[in-house]
Scaffold this active site. Sequence first.
Site: not given
Lengths: 597, 597
Positions: A67, A69, A91, A102, A302, A333, A421, A450
């Site tokens: 989201k 990104t 946020r 990570k 959230a 979410f 992807f 991305w």
Amino acid sequence: MVCTIHKKLEIDYLLAEEIGIKSDEISPYGTTKAKVSLSILDRLQNEKNGKYVVIVGITPTPLGEGKSTTLLGLAQALNIHKGVNAFATLRQPSQGPTFGIKGGAAGGGYAQVIPMEEFNLHLTGDFHALTAANNLVAAQLDARIFHEATQGDEVLFNRLVPTIKGTRKFTEIQLRRLRRLAINKTDPNQLTRDEKVRFARYLRKITVGQSATEKGLIRETSFKITVASELMAILALTKDIKDFKQRMGSMIVAFDKKGEPVTADDLGVTGALMVLLKDAIHPNLMQTLEGSPVLVHAGPFANIAHGCSSILADKVALKLVGEKGYVLTEGGFGSDIGMEKLLNIKCRTSGDIPDCVVLVTTIRALKMHGGGPPVPPGAPLKPEYLKENLDLVRNGLPNLIKHISNGNKFGLPVVVCINSFETDTEAELKLVQEEAVRNGAFGAAVSSHWADGGAGAVKLAEAVMSACDRPNQFKFLYDLDKPFDEKIQTISREMYGAKNVVYTSEVASKLKMYEEKGYGNLPICMAKTAGSLTGDPTIKGAPTGFDLKINDVSLSAGAGFVIPIVGEISTMPGLSTRPAIYDIDVNSDTGEIEGLF
Amino acid sequence: MVCTIHKKLEIDYLLAEEIGIKSDEISPYGTTKAKVSLSILDRLQNEKNGKYVVIVGITPTPLGEGKSTTLLGLAQALNIHKGVNAFATLRQPSQGPTFGIKGGAAGGGYAQVIPMEEFNLHLTGDFHALTAANNLVAAQLDARIFHEATQGDEVLFNRLVPTIKGTRKFTEIQLRRLRRLAINKTDPNQLTRDEKVRFARYLRKITVGQSATEKGLIRETSFKITVASELMAILALTKDIKDFKQRMGSMIVAFDKKGEPVTADDLGVTGALMVLLKDAIHPNLMQTLEGSPVLVHAGPFANIAHGCSSILADKVALKLVGEKGYVLTEGGFGSDIGMEKLLNIKCRTSGDIPDCVVLVTTIRALKMHGGGPPVPPGAPLKPEYLKENLDLVRNGLPNLIKHISNGNKFGLPVVVCINSFETDTEAELKLVQEEAVRNGAFGAAVSSHWADGGAGAVKLAEAVMSACDRPNQFKFLYDLDKPFDEKIQTISREMYGAKNVVYTSEVASKLKMYEEKGYGNLPICMAKTAGSLTGDPTIKGAPTGFDLKINDVSLSAGAGFVIPIVGEISTMPGLSTRPAIYDIDVNSDTGEIEGLF
């Protein structure tokens, strides 16, 4: 509206001017971040707002579906490739994920906020200021319990209202307490003994676990991380300094034995909290890799909170982009949680109504909903997720379709963003695009921000611009004046697909008590797992007809919502056996940060 | 070297240039404070240092005798009236006093740091970063105890050293632990079962109060405020990033049952701490009311730590003022505590040797030592302190004289500053001036900087300049290679006037253990009341021949000192029944802070 990345001062007066901020409205904090003054709202009060776009997701895998990104990639596409003003609002993340697993929350690839270590760590200190403010309330609560327990009535009153240089008077915050107690006196010497006791004593009666030892009073309590605090939710829902103080003062820190709320105002801390948070109330300016402006402000959970960045940052951005510009913000979410709370709580509080919903999905998440194996963090993806499997995608579509309908129920156009992807196939992407539009989406775009930055999100940007041109038909899902039970039923049926809501008797009586104490008009902030439309994170897809069980309920009177809790919610996450900290360091010679992703 | 107070940007590039800081060496944080880069030390490494002046006090009343005010007034006198470069370096204060009792630590009157609310609250977030770093250590300690208790040997080792994409290796911080254990292997698969256990298990064996409940492990521990943390002392004693990491990694977080220290490095957190503190290591630039530059950096307690601002700030200032300039810094409390620790710990660590001691006294404090009534905070002063009483002053002189001799024992000239009040009489001031010089002071000046700013401290400035022209004859009070007992005896006899030092048997065996574990060469950081030269705060004046009882001792292996504790020391102060917060607020309309003094 693209920020020039200046050699020495990435965020500076030049940048600020480019995006419509005057030099006296910005305070640099180092060279890559700045505070933006709320005085912008006064200067631009007669300007029209820009379009307001909400980024939400389908029910996510534990890896997240991108989201943030998408939010950042879309801002870059609008700014650079469509030539319109656009601001992202985001946020500020909690430090837990940065050091535990990570990954921070700065987006990723060519759609991220830079420098990500500033974003993920201290930023301009807002969270630390909130921590200090929370600690001040806790310290004063503990001190007061101790003083009430160890001092007689007269001594306690005399210490609270001392005679200084011959005069004795109440402070402003003490006068507010007197008014709440309906004691219409302002001279401390005029109070009756009973009034003095009512004024001074409220904490000794708290029903918390206590046992006497030679060291004094023992009191059972618990830790919470800052983002789980009510103060954090208040910062995110605040409209101005006056409103901020009013909300902080209304926070309930305890109930006395008569069941009456004891507030932060009763502890005398409201003004001190405001002093601690005087800078935190101003939003923070950063930028994306490609130079789009980003306002980062507040980061409430959230689950036990509403999970959105601040109202104030959105208001500043909506003015700065102007009538033809776009402000993009995110709901935590899936749409069942993040979007529902963003619209019913945040937008209702702010009065700012969105024009369009962007619903982020991945082929991976749809396959999981279609029956694919679990997707645990840290483990390699199973083969189902790495090669074409149209059946799994098709079987997962009901989850996407449910989330599309959730947006439509608010009268909003829903643009589906398929965050793609390398392993997705043409056929998989085409299937999702077609089915989304056939099932109520305004549009559906495959997006590769991305890998490609703003250039990868141009089609998404075009769909969003078209959707925002539609006449706004927004409506809330429920009215505030309905009983709590009806509001909870509406959310559970309309957003989750539940048939019945089941309360424990304790929950039912707490809801009744909140209504009796005058909190009945507050909106609902559901605390439910993000991993399922139901209350059970192992149930995927889009089930219907299930019972939703509410195990507990709490009241955030300052933030302004009631929190029905489905299942167990942790407000103090731990670290794994080998947290990411083992890899994190600053190179002693170069000063570069290592191991932070 | 006077800062121009610019209309919009009080701390900005123009100011920085005036005091010799280049634009790429400064990062503004808002408009009134800035971070100053340590790269200045590289650029000016071949420059000669300025003179180094240490401001200390006699045994104070509970109201304080004005050391910080004198520090700032003297800087203004040197800058403006004597036309020489001067920098003040100062501790950042804890938030406790600001919200608990009226008064921060920014000096006062016409000799203070502005804006005092920035100085007294968040500044640039260094303390908050330290809090976050301390919390990270605590979180990782708790998490590790839990994981060691709930996982078998093989599982624990495999999780600590996981196989990722087919390979398995130790991180740098894990290799350091192996070297400490004298396991000369780098391939995780080569470790024997016993070596794996030694590598992975150390926390389950900690001897802290535990009891099993259904919720898991309960462990008794305690709170500390940030300024009482070892990390704070480390920040203040650090010389560069490498040294900072080495000290943080050496912090002992527990002892295992074999008595072996478990360090922060063993927890794997050193690098993550460095990342959290990467900005905090740089000093903060502010200014006084009259425009003198002030570096504010670190704020360790003066009891369980050494109580001085940072070595790094002093080093930056010593280079910036140049050979003919002056850097003024402060030691907490009286010379017996603050000066002794500043010289024996801070200066020994930094290698920077002072040229002169300024010893601050007030007529009020001398009267108290001479037999005057107690001076409790918040209560009106008794008549003895408001009218001339030469007998009380004369009877109090031995305390002043003892502190003069303390400075002289380090081979330093001592300039007495009589910080004057409206109620002091000419005769009282003259008596103190004459007796000071007759009893070993290099000079003695009456100073009115509180009322008059730098102009009130010109005579003091002239005396300090003369004292600094003397050839430096500095010597340490003790050598590090002496046994702990001898070092403690030397401080107690020479600085306090004690005859004997008495240890409990537990203290004696802990000191022995520290020596055996290789910490014998550390300096001593005495934790003693500031209210008396003895261990009993009710005993005033300059007694001799008393016994000093050491009740406890602890080791700060990272900060680099051993802490013998005389009496009880609280590291978590509370709030009074009616703390100052009742008066503190931000005006909703004007944004002005109210009630903060």
